[in-house]
Design a protein around this motif. Structure first.
Motif, mmCIF file in Angstrom:
data_model
loop_
_atom_site.group_PDB
_atom_site.id
_atom_site.type_symbol
_atom_site.label_atom_id
_atom_site.label_comp_id
_atom_site.label_asym_id
_atom_site.label_seq_id
_atom_site.Cartn_x
_atom_site.Cartn_y
_atom_site.Cartn_z
ATOM 1 N N LYS A 8 -6.698 13.189 -15.174
ATOM 2 C CA LYS A 8 -6.525 12.899 -13.543
ATOM 3 C C LYS A 8 -7.223 13.706 -12.889
ATOM 4 C CE LYS A 8 -4.108 9.219 -14.677
ATOM 5 N NZ LYS A 8 -4.631 7.923 -14.631
ATOM 6 N N LEU A 36 -8.263 4.890 5.003
ATOM 7 C CA LEU A 36 -8.071 6.156 4.938
ATOM 8 C C LEU A 36 -9.501 6.829 5.446
ATOM 9 C CD1 LEU A 36 -5.514 6.770 2.206
ATOM 10 C CD2 LEU A 36 -5.023 6.757 4.385
ATOM 11 N N GLN A 51 0.951 -1.083 -0.195
ATOM 12 C CA GLN A 51 -0.018 -0.170 0.000
ATOM 13 C C GLN A 51 0.833 1.364 0.026
ATOM 14 O OE1 GLN A 51 -2.426 -0.541 3.616
ATOM 15 N NE2 GLN A 51 -3.923 -1.927 2.406
ATOM 16 N N LEU A 102 2.097 1.666 -3.388
ATOM 17 C CA LEU A 102 1.068 2.390 -4.117
ATOM 18 C C LEU A 102 0.933 3.889 -4.247
ATOM 19 C CD1 LEU A 102 -1.945 -0.171 -4.083
ATOM 20 C CD2 LEU A 102 -0.235 0.128 -5.671
ATOM 21 N N ALA A 143 -7.021 9.428 -4.943
ATOM 22 C CA ALA A 143 -6.550 9.455 -6.204
ATOM 23 C C ALA A 143 -5.207 8.927 -6.559
ATOM 24 C CB ALA A 143 -6.498 10.768 -6.738
ATOM 25 N N LEU A 144 -4.406 9.138 -5.464
ATOM 26 C CA LEU A 144 -3.077 8.745 -5.359
ATOM 27 C C LEU A 144 -2.921 7.139 -5.350
ATOM 28 C CD1 LEU A 144 -0.896 10.933 -3.163
ATOM 29 C CD2 LEU A 144 -1.349 11.265 -5.606
ATOM 30 N N LEU A 145 -3.799 6.567 -4.550
ATOM 31 C CA LEU A 145 -3.916 5.135 -4.494
ATOM 32 C C LEU A 145 -4.312 4.705 -5.724
ATOM 33 C CD1 LEU A 145 -5.656 4.576 -0.950
ATOM 34 C CD2 LEU A 145 -3.316 3.978 -1.708
ATOM 35 N N ASP A 198 -7.738 13.513 -2.654
ATOM 36 C CA ASP A 198 -6.287 13.672 -3.290
ATOM 37 C C ASP A 198 -5.614 12.199 -3.105
ATOM 38 O OD1 ASP A 198 -6.420 16.172 -4.435
ATOM 39 O OD2 ASP A 198 -5.963 17.168 -2.433
ATOM 40 N N GLN A 199 -5.718 11.948 -1.606
ATOM 41 C CA GLN A 199 -4.989 10.645 -1.349
ATOM 42 C C GLN A 199 -5.708 9.432 -2.073
ATOM 43 O OE1 GLN A 199 -5.386 10.961 2.988
ATOM 44 N NE2 GLN A 199 -3.597 12.178 3.139
ATOM 45 N N GLY A 244 1.814 6.406 -6.924
ATOM 46 C CA GLY A 244 0.796 7.376 -7.582
ATOM 47 C C GLY A 244 1.208 8.705 -7.026
ATOM 48 N N ALA A 297 -6.539 0.153 1.605
ATOM 49 C CA ALA A 297 -5.955 1.248 1.988
ATOM 50 C C ALA A 297 -6.951 2.291 2.125
ATOM 51 C CB ALA A 297 -4.776 1.551 1.440
ATOM 52 N N ASN A 350 -4.239 5.860 -8.815
ATOM 53 C CA ASN A 350 -3.071 5.790 -9.906
ATOM 54 C C ASN A 350 -1.985 5.104 -9.503
ATOM 55 O OD1 ASN A 350 -3.811 8.079 -11.899
ATOM 56 N ND2 ASN A 350 -4.193 9.409 -10.081
ATOM 57 N N GLY A 351 -1.519 4.939 -8.295
ATOM 58 C CA GLY A 351 -0.562 4.138 -8.167
ATOM 59 C C GLY A 351 -1.044 2.728 -8.365
ATOM 60 N N ALA A 352 -2.211 2.218 -7.985
ATOM 61 C CA ALA A 352 -2.537 0.927 -8.565
ATOM 62 C C ALA A 352 -2.372 0.837 -9.974
ATOM 63 C CB ALA A 352 -3.947 0.597 -7.882
ATOM 64 N N VAL A 373 -0.392 2.000 -12.038
ATOM 65 C CA VAL A 373 0.984 1.977 -12.678
ATOM 66 C C VAL A 373 1.381 0.544 -12.028
ATOM 67 C CG1 VAL A 373 3.319 2.780 -12.065
ATOM 68 C CG2 VAL A 373 1.494 4.614 -12.536
#
Lengths: 185, 185
Positions: free
Chosen positions: B126, B180, A149, A152, B151-153, B148-149, A156, B176, B155-157, B159
């Motif tokens: 995005k 949050l 996590q 990620l 969205a980071l998760l 925002d957080q 991200g 995750a 986008n990280g997923a 990638v």
DNA sequence: GCATCGGGAGAACGATCGTTCTCCCGACCG
DNA sequence: CGGTCGGGAGAACGATCGTTCTCCCGATGC
């Protein structure tokens, strides 16, 4: 200019140009002009562009691993702070002028579908990032899923920071990481 | 084959080939062969490759926004479930054969540095993803930073799933995200 | 039946790519 | 001082790119 200096100059120039314009948009002639290293020398240092691309990525991979370890080691406050330190390192990185995202994510997007070596390097690089987090979560006694996590969040943040041009995602990801780590303890 | 059918065929084929091989590695001739639409028609539908690339991305942007909204609307259980539903949508997407990551992340990596229109489309896309999460976190009364957080998760997923070829990051990100969101209420 | 016209196949064009080759200069060795 | 050789500048080569053009066929209107 001796061979070592030429190789260093080529790798530095290639890394910068590939980052700015993408790999395929940078011709060997542009690389020659920008680096000041003749085509002949260039090809005796790197027998093909593919080899050069791979050399750039391998060097970058090593540099990132070292920087990450160094940033983690600077804070001797244990695994909790060392895990969060990765996001401070991201913040420094994102704030660099002309930051345009992670070279491995970008190059994978461009070449990952047709260049298995590039895809493999990206996979290894991202696995190393995950392993960094795993080392800290293990030391914390947290489940390995937490490391995934955190990775990620970090990836991200790289993507969103690259696309939006803002360094903010580093801080947002750090705050989220703190919540996740705290919840797992 | 009338004009509409030809345009659809070209867009479908271009989206698939760009995804598989990257944009620059797909020539107009390969597109012609794969789509069965003649070069002449192709150029009267899309006056240049740049226009075609932009059309593919715009259509993909619309499709993603619709799919996301539809997936969220299917669960009428309020913003909490609607925020998490985005990660179920990711899981379905990642499980598709030949999934190779987000087209906007990949195309930004390839062309974002030299094609401002592509960079802008990626930014808008995005931002729309972030706005989807923001709509849910607002309805929850959670701070905007949570969106925002999330969205980071997401986008990280995208990638990590693209690079590793595994759909697992969707579930990891969902878990995750739940932590949050719960922590923010 | 004949003229017109849109569209298909693919050749042609100019540019650019990765890679190699040619030519020439300057340094070093006897 | 004469000869050898590594390296620089850049031309050359074959391939491929995006784009346009040529030629020809089949359908349609009178």
């Amino acid at each position: 200019m001796d061979a070592e200096a030429a190789e260093l100059k080529v790798l530095d120039t290639a890394e910068r140009l590939f980052d700015e314009r993408g790999v395929q948009a940078v011709g060997m002639d542009a690389l020659r002009t920008a680096s000041g290293v003749s085509l002949k020398r260039l090809y005796q240092l790197f027998p093909s562009k593919d080899v050069l691309v791979e050399a750039v990525l391998r060097r970058r991979d090593g540099a990132v691993r070292e920087a990450l370890a160094a940033h983690g080691a600077r804070v001797a406050d244990g695994p909790y702070e060392r895990a969060l330190a990765a996001f401070d390192w991201l913040a420094d990185w994102f704030a660099e002028p002309d930051f345009r995202g992670c070279a491995f994510i970008n190059t994978f997007g461009e070449l990952g579908g047709v260049a298995p070596n590039v895809a493999g390097l990206a996979r290894d690089h991202k696995e190393a990032l995950r392993a960094y987090f795993a080392a800290q979560t293990d030391a914390l006694g947290a489940p390995p899923a937490l490391a995934d996590q955190l990775a990620l969040l970090a990836n991200g943040a790289m993507v969103v920071a690259g696309i939006t041009g803002s360094p903010e995602p580093a801080a947002q990801a750090k705050a989220a990481a703190r919540v996740l780590i705290d919840a797992a303890r």
